[in-house]
Design an enzyme around this catalytic site. Structure first.
Site, PDB file in Angstrom:
ATOM      1  CE  LYS A  72     -30.722  35.502   1.892  1.00 37.39           C
ATOM      2  NZ  LYS A  72     -29.897  34.267   1.332  1.00 37.39           N
ATOM      3  CE1 TYR A 319     -33.481  25.802   1.657  1.00 36.41           C
ATOM      4  CE2 TYR A 319     -34.402  26.096   3.680  1.00 36.41           C
ATOM      5  CZ  TYR A 319     -33.212  26.480   2.787  1.00 36.41           C
ATOM      6  OH  TYR A 319     -33.069  27.595   3.902  1.00 36.41           O
ATOM      7  CE1 TYR A 345     -30.551  28.966   0.141  1.00 33.27           C
ATOM      8  CE2 TYR A 345     -30.013  28.865   2.229  1.00 33.27           C
ATOM      9  CZ  TYR A 345     -31.116  28.643   1.620  1.00 33.27           C
ATOM     10  OH  TYR A 345     -31.826  29.366   1.912  1.00 33.27           O
TER      11      TYR A 345
HETATM   12  C1  LIG Z   1     -30.312  32.731   1.389  1.00 35.15           C
HETATM   13  C2  LIG Z   1     -28.819  32.815   1.193  1.00 35.15           C
HETATM   14  C3  LIG Z   1     -28.688  31.705  -0.480  1.00 35.15           C
HETATM   15  C4  LIG Z   1     -29.890  32.136  -1.224  1.00 35.15           C
HETATM   16  O1  LIG Z   1     -29.920  33.479  -1.779  1.00 35.15           O
HETATM   17  P1  LIG Z   1     -30.932  33.453  -3.206  1.00 35.15           P
HETATM   18  O2  LIG Z   1     -31.044  35.139  -2.872  1.00 35.15           O
HETATM   19  O3  LIG Z   1     -32.384  33.521  -1.557  1.00 35.15           O
HETATM   20  O4  LIG Z   1     -31.332  32.666  -3.881  1.00 35.15           O
HETATM   21  C5  LIG Z   1     -27.254  31.382  -0.340  1.00 35.15           C
HETATM   22  N1  LIG Z   1     -26.677  30.930   0.655  1.00 35.15           N
HETATM   23  C6  LIG Z   1     -26.986  31.132   1.544  1.00 35.15           C
HETATM   24  C7  LIG Z   1     -26.004  31.697   2.606  1.00 35.15           C
HETATM   25  C8  LIG Z   1     -28.252  32.341   2.176  1.00 35.15           C
HETATM   26  O5  LIG Z   1     -29.035  32.432   3.235  1.00 35.15           O
END
Ligand SMILES: *Cc1c(COP(=O)(O)O)cnc(C)c1O
Length: 392
Positions: A72, A319, A345
């Protein structure tokens, strides 16, 4: 705006280079390194005609000096100038209980001397439901980190807030975000709303469009075999602007190269939630890619659905839930490479990448060597792992 001590190791074309960006990352690119043990374990292809592979990872979890670095920050670099332009006092954002995004917003707030309010949805995904010790899930991992950063943490959703902070409005089932924005304005302060994952923000895709240029600058130095490129790039698709931004960036790179080189680099987005169908995410990612594309010099027709490749086979049960196969992958990566993935993720993404490789689902680029360079983007998130302590 502070200047980085060393110049960026790559340059962006106009008009992309003219867009304001506030540095939050290290001035050197996040590292790319080979996954040596796993690559060696693949060195004997099952048939003489099967391709060989080299696996690499780009460490977006080592991209920034700020709290628990992750993907982010790269997006927020392009949003901070707008935050400052609005004389903001308070960043307001939302996420799941163990959201990494909200941590990164809270850290950026501190770096800018601002306050932050983070809304954590108890009903988002299945993480809380699957946790045996719910109280621990609500206090540890990223929730703890957000509090250490001094964020005003508020739980929203169907269950009562066990720990309403000072000034908390408690629970609002209708639109907690709207309530909080009003609350901040009532105090005479100026809130700035950052949607979940920063993806719906009009500038949310630019960070990873720039990230594509960073990756090709690293390709040139990495001395890769085969095509000399990362032929396939595996990345998470959550809120979608990481994958959307990469698609836009690589498209611009291809368009500017304007020559019949090796086949284009392909970005594969691995979904991590079964809640919404794949088509929903495909539509969003296409929008994010086109929106970023319009700002960096692409035409709407330059990016089509053919550029969007999302896979929903590795979403698991919900999720935010570490299903048994994803947990196996997380442990496998830790025990072969010593690299820690996150439970929400990256473990799902890496499971997906290994599946593609082990089942020969990738077509080698046109080159005599039948070799594939695959890059896994490690987007961070390990700070949530502590909250998943009782998962089995
Ligand atoms: C937010 C996040 C993602 C996903 O990214 P997006 O841009 O929301 O698709 C992937 N991995 C981690 C660790 C995240 O925090």
């Amino acid at each position: 705006m502070p200047r980085s001590p060393s110049a960026s190791p790559f340059t962006l074309p106009d008009p992309f280079s003219l867009l304001p960006r506030y540095p939050l990352l290290y001035s050197t690119p996040s590292p790319i390194h080979p996954l040596q043990t796993l690559t060696s374990s693949l060195s004997h292809p099952p048939t003489p005609t099967a391709p060989t592979y080299s696996l690499y990872t780009k460490r977006e979890d080592h991209s920034s000096p700020l709290a628990t670095a992750g993907n982010k920050y790269r997006k927020l670099e392009y949003i901070v100038p707008d935050i400052l332009h609005h004389s903001t006092t308070t960043l307001v954002t939302e996420g799941a209980i163990q959201s990494n995004h909200t941590i990164q917003v809270a850290a950026v707030a501190r770096k800018l001397g601002l306050k932050s309010i983070v809304l954590l949805g108890k009903d988002v995904g299945g993480g809380l439901g699957a946790a045996r010790d719910k109280d621990a899930f609500l206090r540890s991992g990223n929730v703890q980190v957000a509090r250490v950063l001094g964020a005003d943490v508020r739980f929203v959703g169907s269950e009562p807030d066990p720990d309403p902070g000072p000034g908390s409005t408690g629970i609002d089932r209708d639109d907690p975000a709207e309530m909080v924005l009003k609350e901040v304005r009532r105090k005479g302060e100026i809130p700035y709303w950052i949607p979940s994952g920063a993806s719906l923000h009009p500038l949310g895709g630019l960070g990873y469009a720039r990230g594509a240029f960073e990756i090709i600058s690293q390709e040139e130095q990495a001395d890769l075999g085969g095509s000399g490129r990362f032929d396939y790039i595996f990345v998470a698709c959550g809120s979608g602007s990481t994958v959307g931004g990469l698609i836009a960036g690589f498209k611009l790179i291809e368009k500017l190269a304007r020559r019949d080189g090796p086949s284009p680099r392909k970005v594969i987005g691995i979904l991590n939630s079964p809640t919404k169908p794949r088509e929903y995410h495909e539509g969003r990612v296409l929008d994010f890619a086109r929106r970023a594309g319009a700002l960096i010099g692409l035409e709407p027709g330059d990016i089509s659905m053919d550029d969007v490749w999302l896979d929903d086979r590795f979403v698991g049960s919900a999720y935010g839930v570490l299903d048994p196969k994803t947990k196996q992958t997380l442990e496998m990566m830790a025990r072969t490479e010593g690299v820690i993935l996150d439970p929400v993720y990256t473990a799902k993404v890496f499971r997906g990448m290994m599946h593609y490789v082990q089942h020969n689902e990738l077509v080698p680029p046109p080159s005599p060597s039948e070799h594939i360079n695959a890059l896994f983007i490690h987007t961070g998130g390990q700070s949530a792992l502590g909250a998943y302590v009782d998962v089995d």
